[in-house]
Scaffold this active site. Structure first.
Site, PDB file in Angstrom:
ATOM      1  N   GLY A  52       2.877  -3.950   0.446  1.00  0.00           N
ATOM      2  CA  GLY A  52       4.216  -4.429  -0.073  1.00  0.00           C
ATOM      3  C   GLY A  52       4.773  -5.380   1.014  1.00  0.00           C
ATOM      4  CB  SER A  53       6.868  -8.476   0.886  1.00  0.00           C
ATOM      5  OG  SER A  53       5.803  -9.297   0.349  1.00  0.00           O
ATOM      6  N   GLY A  54       8.027  -6.997   3.257  1.00  0.00           N
ATOM      7  CA  GLY A  54       9.001  -6.320   3.883  1.00  0.00           C
ATOM      8  C   GLY A  54       8.550  -5.641   5.137  1.00  0.00           C
ATOM      9  CG  HIS A  55       5.795  -3.328   5.421  1.00  0.00           C
ATOM     10  ND1 HIS A  55       6.975  -2.270   5.596  1.00  0.00           N
ATOM     11  CD2 HIS A  55       5.368  -2.984   4.275  1.00  0.00           C
ATOM     12  CE1 HIS A  55       6.947  -1.518   4.751  1.00  0.00           C
ATOM     13  NE2 HIS A  55       5.998  -1.676   3.714  1.00  0.00           N
ATOM     14  CE  LYS A 103       0.832  -0.588   4.788  1.00  0.00           C
ATOM     15  NZ  LYS A 103       0.113  -1.939   4.081  1.00  0.00           N
ATOM     16  CG  ASP A 108      -0.667  -0.434  -0.788  1.00  0.00           C
ATOM     17  OD1 ASP A 108       0.085  -0.863  -1.765  1.00  0.00           O
ATOM     18  OD2 ASP A 108      -0.629  -0.473   0.175  1.00  0.00           O
ATOM     19  CG  HIS A 217       7.591   2.045   1.998  1.00  0.00           C
ATOM     20  ND1 HIS A 217       6.510   2.752   2.455  1.00  0.00           N
ATOM     21  CD2 HIS A 217       7.190   0.916   1.700  1.00  0.00           C
ATOM     22  CE1 HIS A 217       5.169   1.825   2.162  1.00  0.00           C
ATOM     23  NE2 HIS A 217       5.793   0.941   1.690  1.00  0.00           N
TER      24      HIS A 217
END
Length: 355
Positions: A52-55, A103, A108, A217
């Site tokens: 996921g984006s945001g990392h 991960k 995922d 998250h």
């Protein structure tokens, strides 16, 4: 909510458009979304990761020479889809196979497994290795087993160098397994992140509270604790990391010969006097660099009398959680092979040395 965004639905797309303009050496696809190296070395194992984006900068910021060949960004805190992984794998395959670095989050894992099966069906050699280094919890809102966090960054660097050096798919997969069993991480949040689609913090903390063992998250950790001071919090984090006992779990691995998933029993390695480590003090989003160095100072003070040698360090923003105020500490036990690969040249948007 005040963020430098336009429409919430376009955040990841516009982010990728910015990457394409800032880094013309990379190829950026918007449909499906992935980032790959513009110049790819022939006849090497291709290394692909995603999530996921945001990392950011993980994972797209680590695409380039000496690290990833491709990265698949999902929407914010949402797994990329199997078609992203499949097409990215197709794009970067140079005939020697594709290693997916995954991960341990349920979405995922399931989607990467589907991509493995799709690539195998068309004759591509493929393997997937799980990273599950978070010692805070065994199961969480997003996982069965431990969460995968910042050891992923060190794995991408070491495995990327191994691929450049010509390791075949079996050899690089075994090295990935060793890294997965030698890395351990723990995070702490002083305040929550704000996901654009939600428009508000993902959880609430009193001004005198921290979330000890937070996930990337915003998942809950071990417990809510009283805020004390930097040295006390760092000492508590290191105690949790160092005292963590070997952890046995069953991991699914792909067999290219039979075309089936097979269960393997993996056990994490302990940390003992005489061991050598790479230390990553990682900003979860909104922690000043000065505070990260204060934490690193305490980490080094704790390890020295234990006769655990810090061989290398990384201090900064590598595996973030949007604008979360907090940090994580990662220790990766290393040997001569891993250190030699870690030191090899790397040239990506977010990590560069020796070039």
């Amino acid at each position: 909510m005040k963020k430098m965004i336009n429409q919430v639905d376009n955040v990841v797309k516009e982010q990728l458009q910015g990457v394409a303009k800032a880094h013309p050496e990379l190829e950026v696809s918007l449909d499906p979304m992935y980032i790959v190296r513009g110049e790819r070395k022939a006849a090497k194992v291709a290394l692909v990761s995603g999530g996921g984006s945001g990392h950011e900068p993980m994972h797209g910021g680590f695409v380039g020479k000496g690290m990833l060949d491709g990265a698949c960004p999902g929407e914010m805190f949402t797994s990329p889809t199997p078609d992203q992984m499949y097409e990215c794998g197709q794009k970067v395959d140079a005939g020697e196979g594709v290693l997916f670095l995954v991960k341990n989050y349920t979405g995922d894992v399931l989607n990467f497994e589907t991509a493995v099966e799709l690539l195998h069906a068309e004759g591509t050699k493929v393997q997937a290795t799980l990273i599950d280094d978070d010692v805070a919890v065994k199961d969480s809102l997003y996982t069965a087993g431990r969460r995968g966090v910042a050891t992923t960054v060190l794995a991408e660097k070491i495995l990327g160098a191994a691929a450049e050096e010509g390791y075949d798919l079996d050899k690089i997969s075994e090295l990935a397994k060793k890294i997965a069993n030698r890395g351990r991480s723990l995070g702490v949040a002083l305040s929550a992140c704000t996901v654009p689609a939600a428009g508000k913090p993902s959880f609430e903390l009193d001004v005198k509270e921290i979330e000890f063992g937070v996930g990337i998250h915003g998942e809950p950790g071990i417990e809510r604790r009283a805020f004390t001071d930097g040295d006390t919090i760092t000492g508590d984090m290191m105690r949790e990391i160092l005292d963590n006992q070997p952890y046995e779990r069953t991991v699914r691995r792909w067999n290219n010969d039979s075309g089936e998933w097979q269960d393997e029993s993996w056990v994490t390695e302990s940390l003992e006097a005489g061991d050598r480590v790479i230390v990553l003090v990682n900003n979860l989003g909104a922690t000043p660099q000065s505070e990260l160095y204060m934490v690193y100072r305490k980490v080094a003070e704790i390890l020295e009398p234990l006769n655990i040698t810090i061989e290398r360090n990384l201090i900064g923003s590598y595996c973030t959680s949007l604008d979360m105020q907090g940090l994580s500490i990662t220790l990766l036990k290393v040997d001569d092979e891993m250190l030699s690969l870690y030191d090899m040249p790397v040239n990506t948007p977010a990590m560069r040395w020796g070039c």
